[in-house]
Scaffold this active site. Structure first.
Site, PDB file in Angstrom:
ATOM      1  N   GLU A 114       6.638  17.647  -1.974  1.00 46.78           N
ATOM      2  CA  GLU A 114       7.816  18.453  -1.606  1.00 46.78           C
ATOM      3  C   GLU A 114       9.101  17.824  -2.142  1.00 46.78           C
ATOM      4  O   GLU A 114       9.986  18.523  -2.644  1.00 46.78           O
ATOM      5  CB  GLU A 114       7.876  18.606  -0.080  1.00 46.78           C
ATOM      6  CG  GLU A 114       6.726  19.463   0.425  1.00 46.78           C
ATOM      7  CD  GLU A 114       6.588  19.457   1.939  1.00 46.78           C
ATOM      8  OE1 GLU A 114       6.489  18.349   2.520  1.00 46.78           O
ATOM      9  OE2 GLU A 114       6.593  20.533   2.538  1.00 46.78           O
ATOM     10  N   GLY A 133       4.821  15.491   1.817  1.00 48.16           N
ATOM     11  CA  GLY A 133       6.259  15.341   1.632  1.00 48.16           C
ATOM     12  C   GLY A 133       6.635  14.752   0.272  1.00 48.16           C
ATOM     13  O   GLY A 133       7.741  14.990  -0.224  1.00 48.16           O
ATOM     14  N   GLU A 163      -1.592  18.610   4.243  1.00 51.81           N
ATOM     15  CA  GLU A 163      -1.255  18.611   5.674  1.00 51.81           C
ATOM     16  C   GLU A 163      -2.327  19.263   6.539  1.00 51.81           C
ATOM     17  O   GLU A 163      -2.524  18.879   7.695  1.00 51.81           O
ATOM     18  CB  GLU A 163       0.084  19.320   5.901  1.00 51.81           C
ATOM     19  CG  GLU A 163       1.309  18.549   5.414  1.00 51.81           C
ATOM     20  CD  GLU A 163       1.658  18.775   3.946  1.00 51.81           C
ATOM     21  OE1 GLU A 163       0.834  19.365   3.199  1.00 51.81           O
ATOM     22  OE2 GLU A 163       2.756  18.355   3.534  1.00 51.81           O
ATOM     23  N   ALA A 196       5.202  12.350   3.964  1.00 49.96           N
ATOM     24  CA  ALA A 196       5.982  11.890   5.111  1.00 49.96           C
ATOM     25  C   ALA A 196       5.132  10.821   5.792  1.00 49.96           C
ATOM     26  O   ALA A 196       3.920  10.752   5.583  1.00 49.96           O
ATOM     27  CB  ALA A 196       6.261  13.051   6.052  1.00 49.96           C
TER      28      ALA A 196
HETATM   29  N1  CAA Z   1       1.960   7.868   5.947  1.00 49.08           N
HETATM   30  C1  CAA Z   1       1.814   6.625   6.422  1.00 49.08           C
HETATM   31  N2  CAA Z   1       1.100   5.683   5.827  1.00 49.08           N
HETATM   32  C2  CAA Z   1       0.496   6.018   4.670  1.00 49.08           C
HETATM   33  C3  CAA Z   1       0.598   7.306   4.111  1.00 49.08           C
HETATM   34  C4  CAA Z   1       1.385   8.259   4.805  1.00 49.08           C
HETATM   35  N3  CAA Z   1       1.568   9.488   4.343  1.00 49.08           N
HETATM   36  N4  CAA Z   1      -0.127   7.341   2.962  1.00 49.08           N
HETATM   37  C5  CAA Z   1      -0.648   6.118   2.808  1.00 49.08           C
HETATM   38  N5  CAA Z   1      -0.274   5.308   3.823  1.00 49.08           N
HETATM   39  C6  CAA Z   1      -0.621   3.912   4.053  1.00 49.08           C
HETATM   40  C7  CAA Z   1      -2.054   3.774   4.521  1.00 49.08           C
HETATM   41  O1  CAA Z   1      -2.142   4.004   5.916  1.00 49.08           O
HETATM   42  C8  CAA Z   1      -2.358   2.346   4.151  1.00 49.08           C
HETATM   43  O2  CAA Z   1      -1.763   1.502   5.095  1.00 49.08           O
HETATM   44  P1  CAA Z   1      -2.554   0.176   5.631  1.00 49.08           P
HETATM   45  O3  CAA Z   1      -2.678  -0.693   4.400  1.00 49.08           O
HETATM   46  O4  CAA Z   1      -1.631  -0.364   6.671  1.00 49.08           O
HETATM   47  O5  CAA Z   1      -3.879   0.649   6.134  1.00 49.08           O
HETATM   48  C9  CAA Z   1      -1.588   2.172   2.824  1.00 49.08           C
HETATM   49  O6  CAA Z   1      -0.586   3.205   2.813  1.00 49.08           O
HETATM   50  C10 CAA Z   1      -2.472   2.354   1.608  1.00 49.08           C
HETATM   51  O7  CAA Z   1      -3.131   3.603   1.704  1.00 49.08           O
HETATM   52  P2  CAA Z   1      -4.743   3.783   1.676  1.00 49.08           P
HETATM   53  O8  CAA Z   1      -5.403   2.522   2.110  1.00 49.08           O
HETATM   54  O9  CAA Z   1      -5.071   5.036   2.410  1.00 49.08           O
HETATM   55  O10 CAA Z   1      -4.934   3.969   0.088  1.00 49.08           O
HETATM   56  P3  CAA Z   1      -6.121   4.754  -0.650  1.00 49.08           P
HETATM   57  O11 CAA Z   1      -5.968   4.418  -2.091  1.00 49.08           O
HETATM   58  O12 CAA Z   1      -7.423   4.516   0.023  1.00 49.08           O
HETATM   59  O13 CAA Z   1      -5.774   6.312  -0.436  1.00 49.08           O
HETATM   60  C11 CAA Z   1      -4.351   8.265  -0.347  1.00 49.08           C
HETATM   61  C12 CAA Z   1      -4.626   6.878  -0.995  1.00 49.08           C
HETATM   62  C13 CAA Z   1      -5.467   9.237  -0.733  1.00 49.08           C
HETATM   63  C14 CAA Z   1      -3.012   8.751  -0.883  1.00 49.08           C
HETATM   64  C15 CAA Z   1      -4.325   8.096   1.196  1.00 49.08           C
HETATM   65  O14 CAA Z   1      -3.428   7.035   1.519  1.00 49.08           O
HETATM   66  C16 CAA Z   1      -3.862   9.326   1.938  1.00 49.08           C
HETATM   67  O15 CAA Z   1      -4.629  10.254   2.096  1.00 49.08           O
HETATM   68  N6  CAA Z   1      -2.601   9.333   2.427  1.00 49.08           N
HETATM   69  C17 CAA Z   1      -2.065  10.396   3.206  1.00 49.08           C
HETATM   70  C18 CAA Z   1      -1.687  11.580   2.345  1.00 49.08           C
HETATM   71  C19 CAA Z   1      -1.183  12.716   3.240  1.00 49.08           C
HETATM   72  O16 CAA Z   1      -1.877  13.246   4.079  1.00 49.08           O
HETATM   73  N7  CAA Z   1       0.099  13.095   3.035  1.00 49.08           N
HETATM   74  C20 CAA Z   1       0.728  14.160   3.786  1.00 49.08           C
HETATM   75  C21 CAA Z   1       1.475  13.587   4.942  1.00 49.08           C
HETATM   76  S1  CAA Z   1       2.038  14.847   6.100  1.00 49.08           S
HETATM   77  C22 CAA Z   1       3.513  15.393   5.454  1.00 49.08           C
HETATM   78  O17 CAA Z   1       3.931  14.974   4.403  1.00 49.08           O
HETATM   79  C23 CAA Z   1       4.246  16.410   6.310  1.00 49.08           C
HETATM   80  C24 CAA Z   1       5.323  17.144   5.585  1.00 49.08           C
HETATM   81  O18 CAA Z   1       5.089  18.132   4.915  1.00 49.08           O
HETATM   82  C25 CAA Z   1       6.731  16.750   5.742  1.00 49.08           C
END
Ligand code: CAA
Length: 261
Positions: A114, A111, A134, A67
């Site tokens: 999911e 998400g 999360e 998400a």
């Molecule tokens: N939401 C918003 N933006 C996201 C995102 C997310 N879930 N995942 C990645 N992005 C964005 C980053 O912020 C980044 O944006 P900018 O270029 O503007 O900085 C862009 O996508 C590229 O990502 P990274 O620079 O972080 O890429 P990376 O290769 O270094 O890392 C990754 C990849 C490990 C997947 C890392 O992006 C990450 O940890 N993402 C979040 C994963 C996460 O925590 N997901 C769970 C979300 S909570 C949820 O989903 C709740 C639910 O159950 C409904």
């Protein structure tokens, strides 16, 4: 036909509808406008006379990295609960009667994992990365992860993954039965999903609809209650400080300092 901003809908083989999530700069983070488009496209494909099966995919780097954390980071409990935040993600599972195959390449986190688990059949590439991270953001899965992952791979493994936020690869997903197949390469994964969808689409639409319905009956008893409950608790965490701290830290590219509040 409808045009979309965040997804691409195509027809790669006879009877196959392919929905490609297309927000590559954000690793296909699933924000609300994208879910609205996804629901619209799936409903259209579901009512099409020619489509027999649907494939959902992303790109080689990400199926979906979750998400959208930036959309959620300032959300309050009352807004999450009041608007039943992400309830419409369930449209995928309750409204669509045709089979959906998820072709997971790259990240399927939070998400994204999911969403993949909502599909009827899950295919992945061996190098795909799954997880429910999360906990690292000061929250919990909110779109069925705690229920579907646990059913798919068992309680101890699911508990370990959800409590640690650790990821696992596509090979493990297939070994554990979360995915029915793990392919050597991302391209083979997508091709394999399209091929299976084409086969399903070659059968009687009535029989296919009935087959999906009865298999789902084995899973659905109780899962709705579980997912609803999970979403309420997920909403309540928007009232915690640590959710704000965790998501703000992500957006600022910093390490979170938890308040335990
Ligand atoms: N939401 C918003 N933006 C996201 C995102 C997310 N879930 N995942 C990645 N992005 C964005 C980053 O912020 C980044 O944006 P900018 O270029 O503007 O900085 C862009 O996508 C590229 O990502 P990274 O620079 O972080 O890429 P990376 O290769 O270094 O890392 C990754 C990849 C490990 C997947 C890392 O992006 C990450 O940890 N993402 C979040 C994963 C996460 O925590 N997901 C769970 C979300 S909570 C949820 O989903 C709740 C639910 O159950 C409904």
């Amino acid at each position: 036909s409808t045009t979309y901003e965040h997804i691409i809908v195509s027809n790669p083989k006879a009877g196959v509808g392919l929905v490609t999530v297309n927000r590559p700069k954000a690793l296909n983070a699933l924000f609300s406008p994208l879910i609205v488009e996804l629901n619209g496209a799936l409903k259209d494909l579901d009512s099409s006379k020619t489509i027999g099966a649907i494939v959902i995919t992303g790109n080689d780097r990400a199926f979906a990295a979750g998400a959208d954390i930036k959309e959620m980071k300032d959300l309050t409990f009352s807004a999450a609960y009041g608007d039943d935040f992400i309830e419409n993600w369930s449209d995928l599972t309750v409204r669509i009667k045709k089979p959906i195959i998820a072709a997971v390449r790259g990240y399927a986190l939070g998400g994204g994992c999911e969403l993949a688990m909502m599909a009827d059949i899950l295919y992945c590439s061996k190098s795909a990365t799954f997880g429910q991270p999360e906990i690292k953001l000061g929250t919990i899965p909110g779109a069925g992860g705690s229920q579907r992952l646990t059913r798919a791979i068992g309680k101890s493994r699911a508990m370990e993954l959800i409590l640690t936020g650790d990821t696992f690869d596509g090979q493990k997903a297939a070994e554990w039965g979360l995915a029915s197949k793990a392919f050597e390469t991302p391209q083979e994964c997508l091709d394999g999903a399209i091929e299976t969808a084409e086969k399903i689409a070659s059968y009687s639409k009535i029989a296919v609809k009935a087959a999906k319905e009865v298999v789902n009956k084995s899973q659905d008893q109780g899962i709705k209650e579980g997912v609803d409950f999970e979403r309420r608790v997920f909403h309540s965490l928007f009232g915690s400080k640590d959710q704000k701290i965790g998501m703000a830290a992500f957006a600022a590219k910093e390490k979170p300092k938890w308040s335990d509040e």
